[in-house]
Design a protein around this motif. Structure first.
Motif, PDB file in Angstrom:
ATOM      1  N   UNK A 203       0.927  -1.373   0.075  1.00  0.00           N
ATOM      2  CA  UNK A 203       0.065   0.033   0.029  1.00  0.00           C
ATOM      3  C   UNK A 203       0.879   1.246  -0.045  1.00  0.00           C
ATOM      4  N   UNK A 204       1.849   1.077   0.729  1.00  0.00           N
ATOM      5  CA  UNK A 204       2.667   2.509   0.957  1.00  0.00           C
ATOM      6  C   UNK A 204       3.410   2.606  -0.791  1.00  0.00           C
ATOM      7  N   UNK A 205       3.643   1.655  -1.280  1.00  0.00           N
ATOM      8  CA  UNK A 205       4.477   1.643  -2.563  1.00  0.00           C
ATOM      9  C   UNK A 205       3.384   2.150  -3.492  1.00  0.00           C
ATOM     10  N   UNK A 206       2.240   1.916  -3.412  1.00  0.00           N
ATOM     11  CA  UNK A 206       1.030   2.464  -4.083  1.00  0.00           C
ATOM     12  C   UNK A 206       0.955   3.984  -4.149  1.00  0.00           C
ATOM     13  N   UNK A 207       1.041   4.355  -2.725  1.00  0.00           N
ATOM     14  CA  UNK A 207       1.011   5.731  -2.466  1.00  0.00           C
ATOM     15  C   UNK A 207       2.220   6.584  -3.109  1.00  0.00           C
ATOM     16  N   UNK A 208       3.221   5.932  -2.940  1.00  0.00           N
ATOM     17  CA  UNK A 208       4.536   6.687  -3.485  1.00  0.00           C
ATOM     18  C   UNK A 208       4.612   6.474  -5.112  1.00  0.00           C
ATOM     19  N   UNK A 209       3.941   5.685  -5.698  1.00  0.00           N
ATOM     20  CA  UNK A 209       3.763   5.707  -7.150  1.00  0.00           C
ATOM     21  C   UNK A 209       2.870   6.933  -7.567  1.00  0.00           C
ATOM     22  N   UNK A 210       1.824   6.869  -6.882  1.00  0.00           N
ATOM     23  CA  UNK A 210       0.843   8.328  -7.064  1.00  0.00           C
ATOM     24  C   UNK A 210       1.776   9.281  -7.125  1.00  0.00           C
ATOM     25  N   UNK A 211       2.640   9.472  -5.970  1.00  0.00           N
ATOM     26  CA  UNK A 211       3.552  10.792  -5.830  1.00  0.00           C
ATOM     27  C   UNK A 211       4.541  10.908  -6.956  1.00  0.00           C
ATOM     28  N   UNK A 212       5.308   9.729  -7.026  1.00  0.00           N
ATOM     29  CA  UNK A 212       6.403   9.720  -7.738  1.00  0.00           C
ATOM     30  C   UNK A 212       6.317   8.582  -8.991  1.00  0.00           C
ATOM     31  N   UNK A 213       5.614   9.051 -10.016  1.00  0.00           N
ATOM     32  CA  UNK A 213       5.181   7.997 -11.035  1.00  0.00           C
ATOM     33  C   UNK A 213       6.467   7.217 -11.582  1.00  0.00           C
ATOM     34  N   UNK A 214       7.551   7.702 -11.566  1.00  0.00           N
ATOM     35  CA  UNK A 214       8.911   6.850 -12.109  1.00  0.00           C
ATOM     36  C   UNK A 214       9.023   5.805 -11.394  1.00  0.00           C
ATOM     37  N   UNK A 215       8.408   5.663 -10.253  1.00  0.00           N
ATOM     38  CA  UNK A 215       8.533   4.229  -9.658  1.00  0.00           C
ATOM     39  C   UNK A 215       7.809   3.137  -9.992  1.00  0.00           C
ATOM     40  N   UNK A 216       6.717   3.578 -10.850  1.00  0.00           N
ATOM     41  CA  UNK A 216       5.963   2.328 -11.491  1.00  0.00           C
ATOM     42  C   UNK A 216       6.964   1.493 -12.219  1.00  0.00           C
ATOM     43  N   UNK A 217       7.937   1.882 -12.833  1.00  0.00           N
ATOM     44  CA  UNK A 217       8.899   0.846 -13.717  1.00  0.00           C
ATOM     45  C   UNK A 217       9.389   0.086 -12.847  1.00  0.00           C
ATOM     46  N   UNK A 218       9.477   0.301 -11.453  1.00  0.00           N
ATOM     47  CA  UNK A 218       9.935  -0.879 -10.529  1.00  0.00           C
ATOM     48  C   UNK A 218       9.241  -1.685  -9.966  1.00  0.00           C
ATOM     49  N   UNK A 219       7.708  -1.485 -10.161  1.00  0.00           N
ATOM     50  CA  UNK A 219       6.696  -2.341  -9.348  1.00  0.00           C
ATOM     51  C   UNK A 219       7.047  -3.867  -9.434  1.00  0.00           C
ATOM     52  N   UNK A 220       7.357  -4.368 -10.479  1.00  0.00           N
ATOM     53  CA  UNK A 220       7.576  -5.881 -10.397  1.00  0.00           C
ATOM     54  C   UNK A 220       8.642  -6.261  -9.326  1.00  0.00           C
ATOM     55  N   UNK A 221       9.660  -5.565  -9.518  1.00  0.00           N
ATOM     56  CA  UNK A 221      10.909  -6.026  -8.346  1.00  0.00           C
ATOM     57  C   UNK A 221      10.467  -5.761  -7.233  1.00  0.00           C
ATOM     58  N   UNK A 222       9.995  -4.730  -7.093  1.00  0.00           N
ATOM     59  CA  UNK A 222       9.602  -4.139  -5.610  1.00  0.00           C
ATOM     60  C   UNK A 222       8.576  -5.347  -4.994  1.00  0.00           C
ATOM     61  N   UNK A 223       7.731  -5.670  -5.875  1.00  0.00           N
ATOM     62  CA  UNK A 223       6.551  -6.844  -5.611  1.00  0.00           C
ATOM     63  C   UNK A 223       7.331  -8.163  -5.039  1.00  0.00           C
ATOM     64  N   UNK A 224       8.410  -8.359  -5.919  1.00  0.00           N
ATOM     65  CA  UNK A 224       8.915  -9.708  -5.644  1.00  0.00           C
ATOM     66  C   UNK A 224       9.830  -9.569  -4.307  1.00  0.00           C
ATOM     67  N   UNK A 225      10.285  -8.576  -4.012  1.00  0.00           N
ATOM     68  CA  UNK A 225      11.070  -8.305  -2.816  1.00  0.00           C
ATOM     69  C   UNK A 225      10.298  -8.440  -1.427  1.00  0.00           C
TER      70      UNK A 225
END
Length: 483
Positions: free
Chosen positions: A294-316
């Motif tokens: 959930x925190x990552x979702x909020x961060x993506x809303x504020x910093x869209x460039x994080x979306x490209x890292x979603x798969x890797x973050x989800x795996x961690x």
């Protein structure tokens, strides 16, 4: 009181601890209590503490606002001046109590004398009952003067200089006034008091606290902490300044980082001994991992460039949910270099156990993983190099940060072993948890920097990329090298 409430409505949005920048639409007096005015300061007409909230926005906090009403011709600290109040038809100066020595003096006396005040009902609001609770054996000298500790954001701390009867200086106190008050225990009070009572030298000696009972508009009668007082260490630096100076000059920080790791392990071991611990249930693990997502979702809303890292973050995060977790215990909760002091003859001393400001009080009072604290400190080392990089316009200090983190973890693990704390979880599982929590902390930082310091945003964004990369063994390598 209507005149005072109108002044407060204009004054509150100017304070750093006030949530938001909007003027309260309907400022409501939740309750109040009065403190005795000093006999030897006749310019003080009244010392009162108001609990107020914006009734039009019930989701906002209830604030504690100490106020001193003085004669208009009295000497005033303009930084604490709220406005000109009307009292019985006469003009008087309304002052933020934190800036007025009369309030500091009265609150120290309330704690030291184990006093209690049963608040009388104010017009339109019930009274507040307050109780001074000194630490057993605590003694206070005579009040001499007070000043505000600069730089705080969520609370207000008052440095109180004291003296013995012969006029010699005594050990000063720092009196923290909690501005946003919540029903329940404040971990800053309970954890530091428990550590001090155990004989730990890793927190300042506790002087005492003020607790209150009031009528919450939603919950009915509730209680919580209003003020916390402990000894103040004069003329010392926090670990952030010490580390930054070392990094700037190229001085080795390894030994200091190792000692910091030892101090952290000592505090964790003590808290595990004197406070409850629990096994992490499957529901608690799922909840913790879900909060990371959930925190990552909020961060993506504020910093869209994080979306490209979603798969890797989800795996961690997903991997962290499958490994074995250690027992959960009470921790610092918002641990970084700025929360530690370098005190001569005492070593590293930890402060401010309130926990992460954006988490609810109920969450901050729950047992948690020590890895959250470790991750916070590792991120703080990264911020030292990041601060230098922002200044230089290019990345510098990466080797310094990696060496500091290795030394810190080495000191932590070695001191746990020295205290016969047996690790029931394998190193690979611990490394996976530490990586997930450090990544989660970096994600949290992107939210903060995007809102408050955009020029610092590259620091946590680069960390999210580095920690989530499939070939990253950042946390695992640190744990391995430190053994």
């Amino acid at each position: 009181m209507s005149n005072v409430m109108s002044l407060l409505a204009q004054w509150l949005p100017q304070q750093r601890w006030f949530a938001g920048d909007q003027t309260p639409q309907q400022l409501e007096l939740v309750g109040s209590y009065e403190l005795p005015a000093p006999d030897d300061d006749t310019s003080v007409r009244l010392i009162t503490v108001a609990l107020v909230r914006d009734a039009a926005r019930p989701e906002t906090p209830t604030y504690q606002v100490p106020m001193v009403i003085r004669d208009v011709d009295a000497h005033l600290d303009t930084r604490g001046y709220i406005g000109a109040a009307t009292e019985h038809g006469d003009r008087a100066a309304l002052v933020d109590g934190a800036h007025d020595p009369a309030f500091a003096r009265a609150i120290i006396a309330l704690i030291g004398d184990e006093g209690q005040i049963i608040g009388a009902d104010a017009p339109g609001a019930p009274g507040v009952d307050v109780y001074g609770q000194p630490m057993p054996g605590a003694r206070v000298a005579e009040f001499a003067s007070s000043r505000i500790l600069q730089g705080e954001q969520s609370n207000t701390s008052i440095i109180c200089e004291l003296q013995h009867e012969n006029g010699d200086p005594a050990v000063p106190l720092i009196v923290k006034v909690f501005r946003a008050i919540h029903p329940g225990d404040n971990p800053d009070v309970t954890l530091q008091t428990a550590l001090a009572a155990s004989g730990s030298l890793r927190v300042p000696p506790t002087f005492g606290q003020v607790t209150g009972v009031w009528q919450d508009p939603e919950r009915g009668q509730v209680s919580g902490h209003f003020v916390f007082a402990q000894e103040f260490f004069s003329g010392v630096q926090d670990a952030w300044r010490v580390a930054l100076r070392c990094a700037e000059s190229g001085e080795d920080f390894g030994e200091l980082a190792r000692l910091l790791g030892e101090a952290t392990a000592e505090v964790h071991a003590t808290l595990a001994r004197v406070m409850p611990t629990v096994d992490a249930s499957s529901d608690e693990i799922e909840t913790a991992v879900a909060q990371m997502h959930r925190r990552f979702d909020l961060a993506v809303e504020a910093v869209p460039e994080l979306e490209a890292m979603r798969d890797d973050v989800t795996e961690v995060y997903a991997h962290a949910g499958t490994v074995q977790w250690p027992r959960m215990q009470r921790i610092h909760g918002d641990y970084h270099l700025g929360q530690v002091l370098a005190v001569p003859d005492r070593g590293w001393v930890l402060l401010d156990f309130e926990g992460e400001p954006l988490r609810s009080l109920d969450e901050r009072n729950l047992p948690d993983l020590p890895q959250r604290d470790l991750a916070g400190m590792l991120r703080s080392f990264d911020y030292v190099s990041g601060a230098l990089s922002v200044r230089a316009g290019r990345e510098v200090g990466r080797e310094w940060a990696d060496a500091a983190r290795d030394a810190f973890l080495a000191g932590y693990l070695s001191n746990l072993a020295a205290q016969d704390v047996v690790e029931a979880v394998g190193r690979d599982d611990l490394a996976a948890l530490l990586r997930a929590y450090e990544l989660d902390k970096a994600v949290y930082e992107t939210l903060y920097e995007a809102q408050h310091r955009p020029e610092w945003l590259p620091i946590p964004v680069m960390a999210v990329q580095r920690l989530s990369a499939p070939d990253a063994a950042h946390a695992a390598a640190s744990v391995e090298r430190s053994r």
